[in-house]
Write an enzyme that holds these catalytic residues in place. Structure first.
Site, mmCIF file in Angstrom:
data_model
loop_
_atom_site.group_PDB
_atom_site.id
_atom_site.type_symbol
_atom_site.label_atom_id
_atom_site.label_comp_id
_atom_site.label_asym_id
_atom_site.label_seq_id
_atom_site.Cartn_x
_atom_site.Cartn_y
_atom_site.Cartn_z
ATOM 1 N N HIS A 59 -4.527 1.823 9.631
ATOM 2 C CA HIS A 59 -4.001 3.185 9.656
ATOM 3 C C HIS A 59 -3.368 3.514 8.316
ATOM 4 O O HIS A 59 -3.192 2.640 7.470
ATOM 5 C CB HIS A 59 -3.014 3.395 10.805
ATOM 6 C CG HIS A 59 -1.702 2.704 10.657
ATOM 7 N ND1 HIS A 59 -1.531 1.348 10.855
ATOM 8 C CD2 HIS A 59 -0.481 3.184 10.327
ATOM 9 C CE1 HIS A 59 -0.269 1.029 10.675
ATOM 10 N NE2 HIS A 59 0.398 2.124 10.345
ATOM 11 N N HIS A 61 -0.400 6.400 6.365
ATOM 12 C CA HIS A 61 0.593 7.463 6.439
ATOM 13 C C HIS A 61 0.598 8.151 5.088
ATOM 14 O O HIS A 61 0.453 7.497 4.052
ATOM 15 C CB HIS A 61 1.994 6.902 6.683
ATOM 16 C CG HIS A 61 2.130 6.107 7.932
ATOM 17 N ND1 HIS A 61 2.146 6.686 9.183
ATOM 18 C CD2 HIS A 61 2.266 4.775 8.132
ATOM 19 C CE1 HIS A 61 2.290 5.737 10.095
ATOM 20 N NE2 HIS A 61 2.362 4.569 9.489
ATOM 21 N N TYR A 146 -1.421 -1.123 -1.726
ATOM 22 C CA TYR A 146 -2.066 0.129 -1.321
ATOM 23 C C TYR A 146 -1.035 1.211 -1.013
ATOM 24 O O TYR A 146 -1.011 1.786 0.064
ATOM 25 C CB TYR A 146 -2.975 -0.117 -0.121
ATOM 26 C CG TYR A 146 -3.867 -1.308 -0.331
ATOM 27 C CD1 TYR A 146 -4.878 -1.288 -1.295
ATOM 28 C CD2 TYR A 146 -3.685 -2.481 0.395
ATOM 29 C CE1 TYR A 146 -5.686 -2.389 -1.506
ATOM 30 C CE2 TYR A 146 -4.496 -3.586 0.189
ATOM 31 C CZ TYR A 146 -5.490 -3.529 -0.767
ATOM 32 O OH TYR A 146 -6.280 -4.619 -0.978
#
Length: 158
Positions: A59, A61, A146
């Site tokens: 996932h 954000h 990342y």
């Protein structure tokens, strides 16, 4: 089927969570170059400001600010997801994915929260950066490769 209506505020600053269908996958970090290419191309065609972004294995954000007069973040996400999906090798799909012309990589929706103050925005950015630590992927936010934390300079954490 629900009739989900997203808020529409031109020039808004928005926090997003976007998730893979397979929550055990590491596809996003394994294929980070394809994700970056999809974002870069979409951002060129449909500009937005990236205030913060963190990509975890399954996932991500991010906090975006849309241009004045523009409130269409849904199309941007649709294009990013589609470009990333097309860059992946074909995989088995359920009939519902075939019917909707989906690759089955992503959860169908995403979560968004409109940020209404500088404090909201700061908290959302901090959440992005601390998330790899929360998930046990890094000891410190700056240890996670990342993350936009590297773009935004050194940050001092308690």
């Amino acid at each position: 089927m629900s009739d989900y209506i997203r808020p529409r505020f031109p020039g808004a600053c928005v926090f997003f969570t976007v998730t893979l269908a397979n929550r055990r996958s590491d596809l996003l970090t394994r294929e980070i170059a394809a994700l970056r290419a999809a974002v870069r191309r979409t951002k060129t065609e449909r500009p937005f400001t990236i205030n913060a972004w963190v990509v975890l294995p399954d996932h991500m954000h991010c906090v975006w600010t849309l241009p004045e007069g523009d409130c269409d973040f849904s199309t941007r996400w649709s294009v990013i997801k589609a470009r990333f999906s097309r860059a992946m090798p074909p995989a088995p799909r359920r009939a519902s994915h075939v019917a909707r012309r989906e690759h089955g990589i992503w959860q169908r929706r995403f979560w968004e929260h409109h940020l209404r103050s500088d404090a909201d925005k700061s908290a959302a950015i901090r959440y992005c950066w601390i998330n790899p630590v929360k998930h046990g992927l890094a000891a410190r936010p700056e240890d996670w490769a990342y993350s936009s934390i590297h773009r935004d300079g050194p940050v001092h954490w308690p």
